[in-house]
Write a protein that holds these residues in place. Structure first.
Motif, mmCIF file in Angstrom:
data_model
loop_
_atom_site.group_PDB
_atom_site.id
_atom_site.type_symbol
_atom_site.label_atom_id
_atom_site.label_comp_id
_atom_site.label_asym_id
_atom_site.label_seq_id
_atom_site.Cartn_x
_atom_site.Cartn_y
_atom_site.Cartn_z
ATOM 1 N N GLU A 84 -28.321 14.776 36.784
ATOM 2 C CA GLU A 84 -29.166 13.628 37.093
ATOM 3 C C GLU A 84 -29.115 13.354 38.589
ATOM 4 N N ILE A 85 -30.249 12.984 39.157
ATOM 5 C CA ILE A 85 -30.320 12.628 40.568
ATOM 6 C C ILE A 85 -31.232 11.422 40.703
ATOM 7 N N GLY A 86 -30.938 10.541 41.651
ATOM 8 C CA GLY A 86 -31.779 9.365 41.808
ATOM 9 C C GLY A 86 -31.173 8.365 42.769
ATOM 10 N N ARG A 87 -31.628 7.117 42.642
ATOM 11 C CA ARG A 87 -31.124 6.025 43.477
ATOM 12 C C ARG A 87 -31.009 4.770 42.625
ATOM 13 N N TYR A 88 -29.853 4.124 42.688
ATOM 14 C CA TYR A 88 -29.675 2.866 41.983
ATOM 15 C C TYR A 88 -30.229 1.713 42.821
ATOM 16 N N PRO A 89 -30.685 0.641 42.167
ATOM 17 C CA PRO A 89 -31.062 -0.552 42.926
ATOM 18 C C PRO A 89 -29.893 -1.029 43.787
ATOM 19 N N THR A 90 -30.198 -1.479 44.992
ATOM 20 C CA THR A 90 -29.140 -1.863 45.921
ATOM 21 C C THR A 90 -29.625 -2.945 46.863
ATOM 22 N N MET A 91 -28.719 -3.814 47.297
ATOM 23 C CA MET A 91 -29.002 -4.796 48.326
ATOM 24 C C MET A 91 -28.457 -4.344 49.679
ATOM 25 N N ALA A 92 -28.046 -3.076 49.757
ATOM 26 C CA ALA A 92 -27.563 -2.527 51.023
ATOM 27 C C ALA A 92 -28.710 -2.418 52.023
ATOM 28 N N ALA A 93 -28.353 -2.342 53.306
ATOM 29 C CA ALA A 93 -29.360 -2.311 54.365
ATOM 30 C C ALA A 93 -30.178 -1.035 54.335
ATOM 31 N N LYS A 94 -29.534 0.099 54.076
ATOM 32 C CA LYS A 94 -30.221 1.376 54.075
ATOM 33 C C LYS A 94 -30.626 1.767 52.653
ATOM 34 N N VAL A 95 -31.832 2.288 52.508
ATOM 35 C CA VAL A 95 -32.326 2.690 51.189
ATOM 36 C C VAL A 95 -31.453 3.788 50.594
ATOM 37 N N GLY A 96 -31.000 4.723 51.424
ATOM 38 C CA GLY A 96 -30.197 5.843 50.938
ATOM 39 C C GLY A 96 -28.839 5.463 50.413
ATOM 40 N N ALA A 97 -28.434 4.199 50.563
ATOM 41 C CA ALA A 97 -27.102 3.782 50.118
ATOM 42 C C ALA A 97 -26.944 3.881 48.608
ATOM 43 N N GLY A 98 -28.035 3.781 47.860
ATOM 44 C CA GLY A 98 -27.923 3.831 46.416
ATOM 45 C C GLY A 98 -28.127 5.201 45.814
ATOM 46 N N MET A 99 -28.262 6.256 46.651
ATOM 47 C CA MET A 99 -28.507 7.593 46.136
ATOM 48 C C MET A 99 -27.289 8.126 45.366
ATOM 49 N N PHE A 100 -27.558 8.926 44.331
ATOM 50 C CA PHE A 100 -26.469 9.492 43.549
ATOM 51 C C PHE A 100 -26.897 10.822 42.958
ATOM 52 N N PHE A 101 -25.911 11.636 42.639
ATOM 53 C CA PHE A 101 -26.097 12.866 41.866
ATOM 54 C C PHE A 101 -24.994 12.916 40.835
ATOM 55 N N ASN A 102 -25.368 13.218 39.598
ATOM 56 C CA ASN A 102 -24.400 13.228 38.508
ATOM 57 C C ASN A 102 -24.479 14.539 37.744
ATOM 58 N N LEU A 103 -23.321 15.133 37.480
ATOM 59 C CA LEU A 103 -23.211 16.327 36.650
ATOM 60 C C LEU A 103 -22.241 16.022 35.524
ATOM 61 N N SER A 104 -22.692 16.200 34.276
ATOM 62 C CA SER A 104 -21.882 15.851 33.106
ATOM 63 C C SER A 104 -21.718 17.059 32.197
ATOM 64 N N MET A 105 -20.531 17.171 31.601
ATOM 65 C CA MET A 105 -20.279 18.235 30.640
ATOM 66 C C MET A 105 -19.189 17.792 29.683
ATOM 67 N N GLY A 106 -19.376 18.112 28.403
ATOM 68 C CA GLY A 106 -18.369 17.721 27.437
ATOM 69 C C GLY A 106 -18.701 18.210 26.045
ATOM 70 N N LEU A 107 -18.154 17.530 25.054
ATOM 71 C CA LEU A 107 -18.277 17.925 23.656
ATOM 72 C C LEU A 107 -19.351 17.088 22.976
ATOM 73 N N SER A 108 -20.253 17.747 22.246
ATOM 74 C CA SER A 108 -21.331 17.079 21.528
ATOM 75 C C SER A 108 -21.053 17.145 20.025
ATOM 76 N N LEU A 109 -21.048 15.996 19.369
ATOM 77 C CA LEU A 109 -20.758 15.902 17.941
ATOM 78 C C LEU A 109 -21.950 15.308 17.221
ATOM 79 N N ASN A 110 -22.448 15.994 16.186
ATOM 80 C CA ASN A 110 -23.580 15.533 15.396
ATOM 81 C C ASN A 110 -23.115 15.053 14.027
ATOM 82 N N PHE A 111 -23.715 13.938 13.578
ATOM 83 C CA PHE A 111 -23.358 13.354 12.290
ATOM 84 C C PHE A 111 -24.637 13.089 11.494
ATOM 85 N N GLY A 112 -24.550 13.277 10.199
ATOM 86 C CA GLY A 112 -25.692 13.067 9.327
ATOM 87 C C GLY A 112 -25.910 14.242 8.420
#
Length: 323
Positions: free
Chosen positions: A289-317
């Motif tokens: 995931e990549i993007g920018r969170y809402p922020t009250m910081a002076a610079k727009v780029g202050a809220g930028m982020f990059f996220n990498l996630s990995m783990g175990l997926s469990l299905n039920f039903g």
């Protein structure tokens, strides 16, 4: 020499016979991409450069074929940060400069509604057996008819973020705060941190690809299943709060605020992402995931982020195999 060649020929013929026999006994036991396991829990580790590393929990539920509910939770954590002005947060030591948390906490609730949802016929690969020669190893497989769902969905929801935020990163000309002693505004160059929280609305679109094809043969039950989604989401701020009082001296154990942070208009955010898991099997999940969170910081780029996630997926039903 001739005996060795004859033996390899005989073994090759036997392998071919076994593969052909296995192909003849393959049975399609599931192909309905609407019929997937309705509950999924993905337990992952989230890596966010410059923000933190921490656990992520993602829970999804399909109460109906065209509706999906999603709860997403992040808790990125980091260590120490630079000196500067810090908030007086109930006089807790964790917010002093020598042990400050920048990560925060994120909760997201979303509802997806499928605007376009159709089934597409396709052939799927089914692994049969491994074969081998003196120099190579090969995988024998066949194809059987199956299907996949193609979906365009509208998504809406809410997001709550609580974090310790740098308000004047990359600001060279100074940052305006209120000096309590002089009762006037002044510009400072030191970094200013405070505790902020944001309540946001989420609006966007998702493209999904879902398959749930299963076969049964001499090699057991195998599933060729997938739940892949890509998304683009606008993050609109609704309300925000922040700790106004900040102090300069990290060793002042009374933590008496020396300045007040001025309220500023919150800038909106956005995010683009992709997430993959299985629709029936329990297996790995991965997302970016990549993007920018809402922020009250002076610079727009202050809220930028990059996220990498990995783990175990469990299905039920439960699913309904072909009778």
């Amino acid at each position: 020499m001739k005996f060795g060649k004859s033996l390899r020929l005989i073994l090759g013929i036997l392998m071919l016979v076994l593969v052909l026999e296995a192909k003849a006994q393959i049975k399609l036991i599931h192909s309905d991409a609407d019929d997937i396991k309705k509950h999924n829990v993905s337990i992952m580790m989230s890596v966010r450069p410059l923000i933190g590393i921490g656990p992520q929990l993602r829970y999804t539920y399909y109460p109906a074929s065209r509706i999906r509910l999603l709860y997403n939770f992040y808790y990125p954590m980091v260590g120490k940060a630079e000196n500067g002005y810090y908030s007086d947060y109930s006089k807790r030591d964790v917010y002093r400069p020598d042990a400050k948390r920048k990560g925060g906490m994120i909760h997201e609730f979303e509802l997806d509604f499928h605007l376009i949802d159709f089934h597409k016929k396709k052939y799927i690969n089914v692994a049969l057996a491994w074969g081998a020669t003196a120099n190579t190893r090969t995988l024998d497989y066949t194809t059987v008819p199956g299907e996949v769902r193609r979906i365009l969905a509208f998504t809406g929801g809410t997001q709550y973020i609580k974090r310790n935020e740098l308000l004047n990163g990359r600001v060279n000309y100074g940052y305006e705060v209120y000096n309590i002693s002089s009762a006037s505004n002044e510009f400072i160059r030191e970094k200013v941190y405070t505790n902020t929280s944001y309540l946001n609305m989420l609006f966007g679109f998702k493209f999904k690809s879902i398959s749930a094809n299963g076969t049964k043969s001499n090699y057991g039950v195998k599933y060729n299943d997938m739940h892949l989604e890509t998304y683009a989401t606008l993050i609109v701020p609704v309300a925000h709060q922040f700790q106004a009082g900040v102090f300069k001296d990290p060793y002042d154990y009374d933590l008496t605020p020396s300045h007040n942070v001025l309220d500023r208009k919150v800038k909106p955010g956005f995010k683009f992402g992709i997430f993959h898991r299985n629709s029936i099997k329990n297996y790995w999940s991965i997302g970016a995931e990549i993007g920018r969170y809402p922020t009250m910081a002076a610079k727009v780029g202050a809220g930028m982020f990059f996220n990498l996630s990995m783990g175990l997926s469990l299905n039920f039903g439960k699913i309904k195999p072909i009778d």
